[in-house]
Design an enzyme around this catalytic site. Structure first.
Site, short mmCIF file in Angstrom:
data_model
loop_
_atom_site.label_atom_id
_atom_site.label_comp_id
_atom_site.label_asym_id
_atom_site.label_seq_id
_atom_site.Cartn_x
_atom_site.Cartn_y
_atom_site.Cartn_z
N TYR A 194 0.82 -1.22 0.00
CA TYR A 194 0.00 0.00 0.00
C TYR A 194 0.85 1.27 0.00
O TYR A 194 2.06 1.23 0.12
CB TYR A 194 -1.05 0.00 1.10
N GLU A 195 0.16 2.39 -0.18
CA GLU A 195 0.80 3.71 -0.38
C GLU A 195 1.73 3.72 -1.59
O GLU A 195 2.78 4.34 -1.57
CB GLU A 195 1.55 4.15 0.89
N GLY A 196 1.32 3.03 -2.64
CA GLY A 196 2.14 2.91 -3.84
C GLY A 196 3.02 1.69 -3.70
O GLY A 196 3.93 1.66 -2.87
#
Length: 598
Positions: free
Chosen positions: A439-441
């Protein structure tokens, strides 16, 4: 579940001896951040994390969040812990004093977050997302929005989220379908569905402030047409308190591999009232403020869970008796030796220790850059800090989470079969850590960001800004009596880093796929060289202290031994990453897509 103890000695080593935070705080005018104040924050933060959050970690994992017709209930004790956290003023530690915060440097908030996430990663998601939302509102909101939302979020009465992902798109935000229709009163009707929204619904605060990406009716196509909106669960009333319920709801929560006590929600917006933050069609720029904050925090999760796993593994390795040492009995009064005498167990523990302490140094260096970017009155100094932050953020996020996952896996392995059993708590740390590279890229996206945007996109300017620091350090320490061989190795890799970058750039001019093919190995190469730099910085200080006869000799000797291990057993991984980069894209792209079919 491993018993968490905040590594205060190692934290103080970095703060006081390696990076000299007190002098930097003084230079930046952060007069309230005195050594006594910082010491009190560390001590009290450690107590809260060890005594309140850590005991909730396993029970939260087993109980999970509960969903009932749009209502999410967090595990027993979570709500009370959050109230205690807010009452203690922790939410406002680094928040702007104009909106009720303590106005202390951002680095202190990041350091506190290490202890919070190490003790209970699921619980840490709730204040963590709130801090990210606060940073975006503070940077891009109107004064009215700041007064309305920041004051209550600083108090911990309201929490926040970031709503980006939709069922059909994750990284490719240019194709989002959520729409924002202007209303006569200046607000907007927000309609659409967002998924994977951490802390999207819960019972820990009286209101939840969603930051939502959406497109206006006349928006340009792609990412240039995205706007950002504040969409609260309850609309503020005339005096800024909680008013009527907004037209949004939680459709469900996800059943996940890890961080089970963090509510990951599907959020439905049905012409919900939203308020534009920043300029129309500039929402992605606003959201990047929050995303960069979140990516640094996510990178820290690798360190945090690696630290928790290491602490459990060390205790177990000292207690567990299995076989005799190859060089003869080490505990002749016992039926077998503790497993810490065996070289392979030492390999695992030292790998964890080297990654954790190296990543902590990287994180604290980055935290210091945050302070400069926010507090320095020197425009050139701020620009340099911001450039270094831009360059290091994808390394922090991807390298720290990949190596953190390796560390938690090794911690479970130290326990052998017991590591696979739920009651020992080690497998939970692996499960909780597994999301961090996603997550978060995803880490693949971070690698593309580093190589494509930050390095090649700046024509090497951002890379040179960091490698120049390494070059100057190596020049200054070239004749170090005990460390010059390692300094020479770092200097050679630093030079090779630039040469490798040039090769990729030249190849990419002929074939753009070369960037995507090289990016992950390039980022890992960068991460190993970066940690080598910080390990040598720590080793130089440790050597100085030993030579001067100051402090705890055993602590500094351990630093030098771990640095030596890093250079001999982990830094050589750069050679395989370099070879993979130099192999190019042809071996990846040769196979036609249909040959992957079953």
């Amino acid at each position: 579940m491993p018993e968490y103890k905040a590594p205060l000695r190692d934290m103080r080593f970095l703060l006081d001896e390696v990076f000299d935070f007190p002098a930097r705080y003084a230079a930046l005018g952060a007069s309230d951040a005195t050594p006594d104040m910082v010491g009190a924050i560390l001590e009290e933060g450690a107590k809260f994390c060890e005594q309140v959050l850590a005991p909730l970690n396993r029970s939260g994992d087993e109980e999970e969040c509960r969903f009932d017709n749009g209502v999410v209930t967090t595990p027993k004790g979570f709500k009370e812990a959050f109230a205690q956290y807010a009452e203690g003023g922790w939410m406002g530690l680094s928040a702007d004093a104009a909106y009720g915060g303590q106005g202390l440097p951002h680095s202190l908030g990041l350091i506190l977050s290490e202890m919070v996430a190490s003790s209970n990663q699921s619980w840490a998601m709730y204040p963590g997302l709130t801090h990210g939302a606060m940073s975006a509102i503070h940077a891009h909101g109107s004064e009215e929005q700041k007064q309305t939302y920041l004051t209550r979020m600083t108090e911990g009465r309201w929490t926040g989220t970031m709503c980006l992902t939709e069922p059909h798109c994750g990284t490719d935000l240019g194709i989002i379908k959520t729409r924002a229709v202007p209303r006569a009163d200046g607000s907007y009707a927000i309609s659409g569905t967002k998924i994977f929204i951490s802390a999207g619904e819960h019972d820990m605060s009286e209101n939840i402030v969603h930051l939502v990406l959406a497109k206006l009716p006349d928006a340009p196509a792609g990412t240039k047409g995205i706007s950002l909106f504040i969409v609260p669960k309850f609309l503020p009333n005339a005096d800024g308190g909680v008013g009527e319920r907004n037209a949004l709801s939680c459709g469900s929560i996800e059943h996940k591999m890890g961080i089970k006590a963090s509510a990951t929600c599907v959020m439905n917006f049905d012409e919900a009232t939203g308020f534009l933050i920043g300029e129309p069609n500039k929402g992605l720029n606003c959201m990047f403020t929050m995303m960069n904050h979140a990516r640094l925090g996510t990178g820290m999760q690798g360190l945090c869970l690696g630290e928790a796993s290491y602490q459990g593994a060390v205790r177990y390795a000292n207690d567990r008796l299995q076989m005799r040492a190859l060089t003869g009995p080490k505990a002749p009064d016992k039926p077998a030796d503790p497993i810490i005498v065996h070289p392979d167990v030492r390999r695992m523990l030292l790998t964890m220790k080297a990654f954790n302490e190296g990543n902590r140094a990287l994180a604290y260096f980055t935290a210091q850059l945050l302070d400069v970017a926010h507090l320095s009155e020197d425009a050139a100094e701020r620009e340099e800090a911001e450039n270094l932050l831009a360059f290091l953020t994808p390394i922090c996020k991807a390298f720290m989470t990949d190596t953190g996952l390796e560390a938690t896996n090794l911690g479970m392995q130290v326990f052998g079969g017991h590591g696979y059993i739920r009651e020992w708590g080690m497998e939970q740390l692996v499960r909780d850590c597994r999301i961090a590279p996603i997550y978060e890229g995803t880490n693949g996206i971070q690698a593309l960001d580093l190589l494509g945007r930050k390095v090649l996109g700046s024509q090497g300017k951002l890379l040179r800004g960091f490698t120049k620091l390494i070059h100057k350090f190596c020049e200054a320490q070239a004749e170090h009596p005990q460390l010059k061989a390692q300094v020479a190795e770092l200097a050679a890799l630093n030079k090779e880093w630039g040469e490798l970058t040039l090769k990729i750039g030249q190849a990419a001019m002929k074939n753009p796929d070369e960037v995507g093919a090289a990016s992950v190995d390039y980022l890992m190469y960068a991460g190993y060289v970066t940690l080598a730099y910080f390990w040598l910085r720590m080793a130089v200080v440790a050597r100085q202290k030993l030579d001067a006869g100051e402090g705890e000799a055993a602590f500094y000797q351990a630093k030098l031994a771990t640095c030596d291990f890093y250079f001999k057993r982990l830094l050589p991984r750069t050679a395989s990453h370099r070879a993979a980069v130099e192999a190019g894209s042809e071996c990846l792209m040769r196979l036609e897509a249909e040959h992957f079919m079953l």
